[in-house]
Design an enzyme around this catalytic site. Structure first.
Site, PDB file in Angstrom:
ATOM      1  CG  HIS A   1      -4.169 -15.657  -5.310  1.00  0.00           C
ATOM      2  ND1 HIS A   1      -4.817 -16.858  -5.166  1.00  0.00           N
ATOM      3  CD2 HIS A   1      -5.116 -14.701  -5.107  1.00  0.00           C
ATOM      4  CE1 HIS A   1      -6.098 -16.640  -4.897  1.00  0.00           C
ATOM      5  NE2 HIS A   1      -6.306 -15.338  -4.853  1.00  0.00           N
TER       6      HIS A   1
ATOM      7  CG  ASN B   1     -10.362 -18.283  -4.734  1.00  0.00           C
ATOM      8  OD1 ASN B   1      -9.255 -18.261  -5.260  1.00  0.00           O
ATOM      9  ND2 ASN B   1     -10.872 -17.246  -4.096  1.00  0.00           N
TER      10      ASN B   1
ATOM     11  CG  HIS C   1      -7.561  -9.737 -17.378  1.00  0.00           C
ATOM     12  ND1 HIS C   1      -8.340  -9.213 -16.368  1.00  0.00           N
ATOM     13  CD2 HIS C   1      -7.593  -8.819 -18.381  1.00  0.00           C
ATOM     14  CE1 HIS C   1      -8.810  -8.043 -16.756  1.00  0.00           C
ATOM     15  NE2 HIS C   1      -8.388  -7.779 -17.961  1.00  0.00           N
TER      16      HIS C   1
HETATM   17 FE1  HDD Z   1      -8.125 -12.131  -7.349  1.00  0.00          FE
HETATM   18  C1  HDD Z   1      -4.946 -12.883  -8.207  1.00  0.00           C
HETATM   19  C2  HDD Z   1      -8.965 -15.478  -7.471  1.00  0.00           C
HETATM   20  C3  HDD Z   1     -11.277 -11.407  -6.175  1.00  0.00           C
HETATM   21  C4  HDD Z   1      -7.445  -8.845  -7.602  1.00  0.00           C
HETATM   22  N1  HDD Z   1      -7.142 -13.854  -7.741  1.00  0.00           N
HETATM   23  C5  HDD Z   1      -5.830 -13.944  -8.089  1.00  0.00           C
HETATM   24  C6  HDD Z   1      -5.489 -15.311  -8.328  1.00  0.00           C
HETATM   25  C7  HDD Z   1      -6.633 -16.043  -8.105  1.00  0.00           C
HETATM   26  C8  HDD Z   1      -7.661 -15.115  -7.751  1.00  0.00           C
HETATM   27  C9  HDD Z   1      -6.775 -17.546  -8.218  1.00  0.00           C
HETATM   28  C10 HDD Z   1      -4.129 -15.833  -8.701  1.00  0.00           C
HETATM   29  C11 HDD Z   1      -3.998 -15.971 -10.185  1.00  0.00           C
HETATM   30  C12 HDD Z   1      -2.660 -16.563 -10.513  1.00  0.00           C
HETATM   31  O1  HDD Z   1      -2.456 -17.738 -10.186  1.00  0.00           O
HETATM   32  O2  HDD Z   1      -1.845 -15.844 -11.088  1.00  0.00           O
HETATM   33  N2  HDD Z   1      -9.768 -13.233  -6.834  1.00  0.00           N
HETATM   34  C13 HDD Z   1      -9.950 -14.576  -7.060  1.00  0.00           C
HETATM   35  C14 HDD Z   1     -11.325 -14.927  -6.812  1.00  0.00           C
HETATM   36  C15 HDD Z   1     -11.971 -13.784  -6.433  1.00  0.00           C
HETATM   37  C16 HDD Z   1     -10.995 -12.718  -6.470  1.00  0.00           C
HETATM   38  C17 HDD Z   1     -11.893 -16.325  -6.975  1.00  0.00           C
HETATM   39  C18 HDD Z   1     -13.406 -13.588  -6.086  1.00  0.00           C
HETATM   40  C19 HDD Z   1     -14.382 -14.270  -6.563  1.00  0.00           C
HETATM   41  N3  HDD Z   1      -9.159 -10.446  -6.921  1.00  0.00           N
HETATM   42  C20 HDD Z   1     -10.453 -10.349  -6.472  1.00  0.00           C
HETATM   43  C21 HDD Z   1     -10.850  -8.963  -6.400  1.00  0.00           C
HETATM   44  C22 HDD Z   1      -9.765  -8.217  -6.828  1.00  0.00           C
HETATM   45  C23 HDD Z   1      -8.717  -9.177  -7.147  1.00  0.00           C
HETATM   46  C24 HDD Z   1     -12.206  -8.477  -5.965  1.00  0.00           C
HETATM   47  C25 HDD Z   1      -9.596  -6.744  -6.976  1.00  0.00           C
HETATM   48  C26 HDD Z   1     -10.534  -5.862  -7.003  1.00  0.00           C
HETATM   49  N4  HDD Z   1      -6.464 -11.051  -7.749  1.00  0.00           N
HETATM   50  C27 HDD Z   1      -6.430  -9.707  -7.852  1.00  0.00           C
HETATM   51  C28 HDD Z   1      -5.103  -9.172  -8.355  1.00  0.00           C
HETATM   52  C29 HDD Z   1      -4.279 -10.479  -8.540  1.00  0.00           C
HETATM   53  C30 HDD Z   1      -5.267 -11.556  -8.113  1.00  0.00           C
HETATM   54  C31 HDD Z   1      -4.492  -8.095  -7.529  1.00  0.00           C
HETATM   55  C32 HDD Z   1      -2.924 -10.562  -7.860  1.00  0.00           C
HETATM   56  C33 HDD Z   1      -1.972 -11.104  -8.881  1.00  0.00           C
HETATM   57  C34 HDD Z   1      -2.723 -11.145 -10.108  1.00  0.00           C
HETATM   58  O3  HDD Z   1      -3.985 -10.688  -9.904  1.00  0.00           O
HETATM   59  O4  HDD Z   1      -2.306 -11.504 -11.188  1.00  0.00           O
HETATM   60  O5  HDD Z   1      -5.286  -8.505  -9.559  1.00  0.00           O
END
Ligand code: HDD
Length: 702
Positions: free
Chosen positions: A74, A148, A339
């Site tokens: 993202h 999402n 978060h």
């Molecule tokens: Fe995630 C970012 C949505 C599963 C780990 N995720 C991130 C963002 C969105 C989502 C919208 C961007 C937030 C922003 O605008 O700053 N992610 C989802 C959805 C998931 C999902 C809808 C499943 C239902 N994500 C998911 C899993 C993991 C992560 C299973 C890790 C085990 N996601 C992250 C992250 C991020 C992230 C690495 C990258 C940047 C951040 O968090 O701030 O922690």
């Protein structure tokens, strides 16, 4: 400013940190005024520069440290502030969360949209999931709904997230392709991990190509839990429905927009808010009583499954309106930290293993991304609720804690800050028992029924797009075994789908279904079965050259504006064009600076000289032809019809003044003051339908 003119609590809070440089002297970071910033301090005009030049050293050092790591997923996004307000208090029966149940309460929000796979500088219009992350600054603390635009995810357990992301990101050896899933590693992963198939069906569908962030749904994805005053839990799925309806671009268009305007979705959001067209979504919930936890033929804890809306209706809760663009992209949109574990009283988790992993990952990632444990003090992240605790120090500590103590319990500060005050978050009481085990639950193992449900629910147009998407993506996969393995998996979704895909990618046609198609449908999954129509905020190009029908253009532009559309006069060059009545028409955009793909519709007005000039210009003809190819509404009147004919737009043209509409092509021979009102109505109607899906354009060379 809020949309009603009132400034919300978050907006007011941000004033503390806003810096206005107008009429101010240039200073160092220490506030010392700088006399000259163009040349280094040097030993002589042509001599070496001096260490003593604290200003230039500070300036360059700060510049050297300007970058922070982009989000691992993202990375590319766009954000805006707004407000959320519940319609009434009906949800109070299920949750104590005030912001969802008190219609008198307006909660400030920050929403960040994003693509997932691409880097921060990648194009907006790619085939990808879109992030839909909302931070509610509630009176009880920040609540983040990090969702999402698909209701299902690619994997079931967060332990697989690094694998999945490594597969979809560019190939490790050369970082190709950027922001695209059409390559070997992703499809290798898919072919070996059938739990991905449901989200893959969504990814191959038009949902992955939104026309606008303002025209897509959002989903919380997981089953969460609402908790009432008595500690009773209710399962909940969150839905966001856009007021403008859910609409998509077409694949050919997406690829061209990526070049013509890589910021297409960002710009659209920004411009809409700047012009007062505030985007709106309705928050809805699907509720499932705890007693019904096992009433479904899938597991509620499995994030690759959705609850069909026909089975559990989505009940409206309230409205979110985006009203304000950020002042500074980095400070706000880049530094916002979401978060999933940011919850407030009345909302809790479930044991969904994807959600549980997320509850670890988001805090962890902010620590590296934002450089330490005090990121919640960054203005965009700061709650409007009061923050008091014994957490101290760390990089970037901005708060000056005046308390004599930083531990609990204490007697010196009368035990402040005090735990257990009214309104405190209490975790939902759940009996948990089990054998320590590393094993996917048997209840998660039906990977195919819901992909089949999705496929069955598509209209034929949507199904064709899905087949074409699979053919494109797999056609880019070099390893033929991987192509064959994916087709083999698709046999378990639907034999016809597998066969149609196979026929396009040189894989032998499968003859036997992996399992019978259950034949069930869920119409709510289709974007086209019951679309929201309307012309509001649609961009319409009006092509004009010298000699254009001035009265006709004016009437058309005024009519479109009155209906809420955004007409732009596109000329062969910028400036003005001469109209046939001796006046001039202002040009909004010059043809070389725009492209047909940046508009929702195109009109070619009367005026013999104008039409002749447009017909002689290949770019103008291509502009119209491409709009036709992409199913867009096209209007022509008077001599403008010559341009449509020259562009070989196959349609039933009007023979007289009575307007004729043929699959989104609206024509009349009338012009100027004689243009009939039915012509304007028919054009608006065609634009409002988004695309003329029934139009056949395979033989259109554009
Ligand atoms: Fe995630 C970012 C949505 C599963 C780990 N995720 C991130 C963002 C969105 C989502 C919208 C961007 C937030 C922003 O605008 O700053 N992610 C989802 C959805 C998931 C999902 C809808 C499943 C239902 N994500 C998911 C899993 C993991 C992560 C299973 C890790 C085990 N996601 C992250 C992250 C991020 C992230 C690495 C990258 C940047 C951040 O968090 O701030 O922690």
């Amino acid at each position: 400013m809020g949309h009603d003119g009132a400034r919300d609590r978050k907006d007011q809070q941000l004033d503390r940190d806003r810096v206005v440089d107008d009429d101010q002297a240039l200073t160092t970071q220490q506030g010392v005024r700088v006399d000259h910033t163009d040349d280094s301090l040097a030993a002589g005009e042509r001599g070496p520069t001096l260490m003593e030049d604290f200003h230039v050293r500070e300036k360059i050092t700060h510049f050297d440290h300007e970058r922070i790591p982009e989000r691992v997923v993202h990375a590319r996004g766009a954000g805006a502030y707004g407000v959320f307000q519940p319609y009434d208090d009906w949800l109070a029966e299920y949750t104590t969360a005030r912001f969802l149940t008190d219609p008198a309460e307006t909660t400030p929000v920050f929403l960040r949209f994003s693509t997932v796979a691409g880097s921060r500088g990648s194009s907006d219009t790619v085939r990808d999931v879109r992030g839909f992350a909302v931070k509610f600054y509630t009176g009880e603390g920040n609540y983040d709904l990090v969702g999402n635009n698909f209701p299902v995810f690619f994997i079931q357990d967060g332990a697989k997230f690094p694998d999945f992301v490594h597969a979809v990101k560019p190939e490790p050896k050369n970082e190709i392709p950027q922001a695209a899933s059409a390559h070997d590693t992703l499809w290798d992963f898919v072919s070996l991990q059938p739990e991905t198939l449901h989200a893959i069906m969504w990814l191959m569908s038009d949902r992955a190509l939104p026309r606008s962030y303002r025209m897509m749904q959002g989903f919380g994805v997981h089953t969460f839990r609402l908790v009432d005053a008595n500690g009773r839990g209710t399962f909940v799925k969150f839905h966001w429905k856009p007021a403008l309806g859910t609409h998509s671009l077409v694949w050919d268009e997406v690829q061209k927009v990526a070049g013509a305007d890589p910021d297409f979705n960002r710009r659209d959001l920004w411009d809409a808010i700047e012009s007062g067209n505030f985007p709106e979504w309705e928050l809805g919930v699907q509720l499932v009583p705890e007693e019904d936890e096992f009433a479904f033929d899938f597991d509620l804890l499995d994030a690759t499954k959705l609850i069909p809306e026909e089975q559990v209706p989505v009940r409206p809760v309230g409205k979110m309106t985006l009203t304000r663009n950020p002042d500074n992209f980095f400070a706000e949109t880049e530094q916002v930290a979401f978060h999933t574990a940011n919850v407030v009283p009345g909302i809790d988790f479930t044991n969904d293993p994807l959600l549980q992993a997320r509850n670890f990952s988001y805090l962890d990632t902010q620590l590296i991304r934002l450089g330490g444990s005090n990121f919640s003090q960054i203005p965009v992240n700061r709650p409007v609720a009061e923050v008091h605790n014994d957490q101290r120090d760390g990089y970037g500590q901005h708060r000056i804690h005046t308390s004599a103590t930083s531990y609990n319990k204490n007697s010196i500060s009368a035990n402040a800050p005090m735990p257990g005050c009214p309104g405190a978050f209490t975790h939902y009481t759940e009996k948990v028992e089990g054998t320590k085990i590393r094993k996917r639950s048997e209840s998660f193992k039906d990977f195919y029924s819901q992909p089949t449900l999705f496929w069955n629910s598509m209209t034929e147009v949507e199904a064709e797009h899905i087949v074409a998407a699979f053919r494109f993506e797999l056609g880019k996969v070099n390893d033929r075994d991987i192509r064959a393995r994916v087709v083999d998996q698709l046999r378990y979704v639907d034999l016809d789908l597998a066969a149609r895909v196979a026929a396009g990618i040189g894989v032998p046609a499968p003859t036997e279904a992996g399992r019978p198609n259950h034949g069930r449908t869920s119409p709510a999954l289709s974007q086209l079965s019951d679309p929201v129509t309307g012309v509001a905020t649609r961009k319409v190009a009006v092509l004009a050259a010298d000699g254009v029908d001035g009265a006709g253009v004016t009437r058309l532009v005024e009519d479109l504006r009155a209906r809420g559309a955004i007409p732009e006069v596109v000329g062969l060059t910028d400036g003005t064009v001469r109209s046939d009545d001796g006046g001039t028409v202002d040009v909004d955009k010059a043809l070389p600076t725009v492209a047909s793909v940046l508009y929702d519709a195109v009109a070619v007005p009367c005026g013999a000289d104008s039409a002749a000039a447009l017909t002689r210009d290949g770019r103008a003809l291509h502009f119209v032809t491409e709009a036709f190819k992409h199913g867009k509404a096209i209007a022509g009147f008077g001599a403008g019809l010559d341009v449509l004919r020259a562009a070989r737009i196959g349609a039933g043209y009007a023979e007289g003044a009575d307007p004729v509409e043929d699959k989104g092509v609206v024509t009349t021979t009338a012009h100027g003051g004689d243009l009939p009102s039915g012509f304007f109505d028919a054009f608006a109607d065609a634009i409002g339908k988004h695309r003329a899906w029934a139009r056949k354009t395979d033989d259109v060379a554009a």
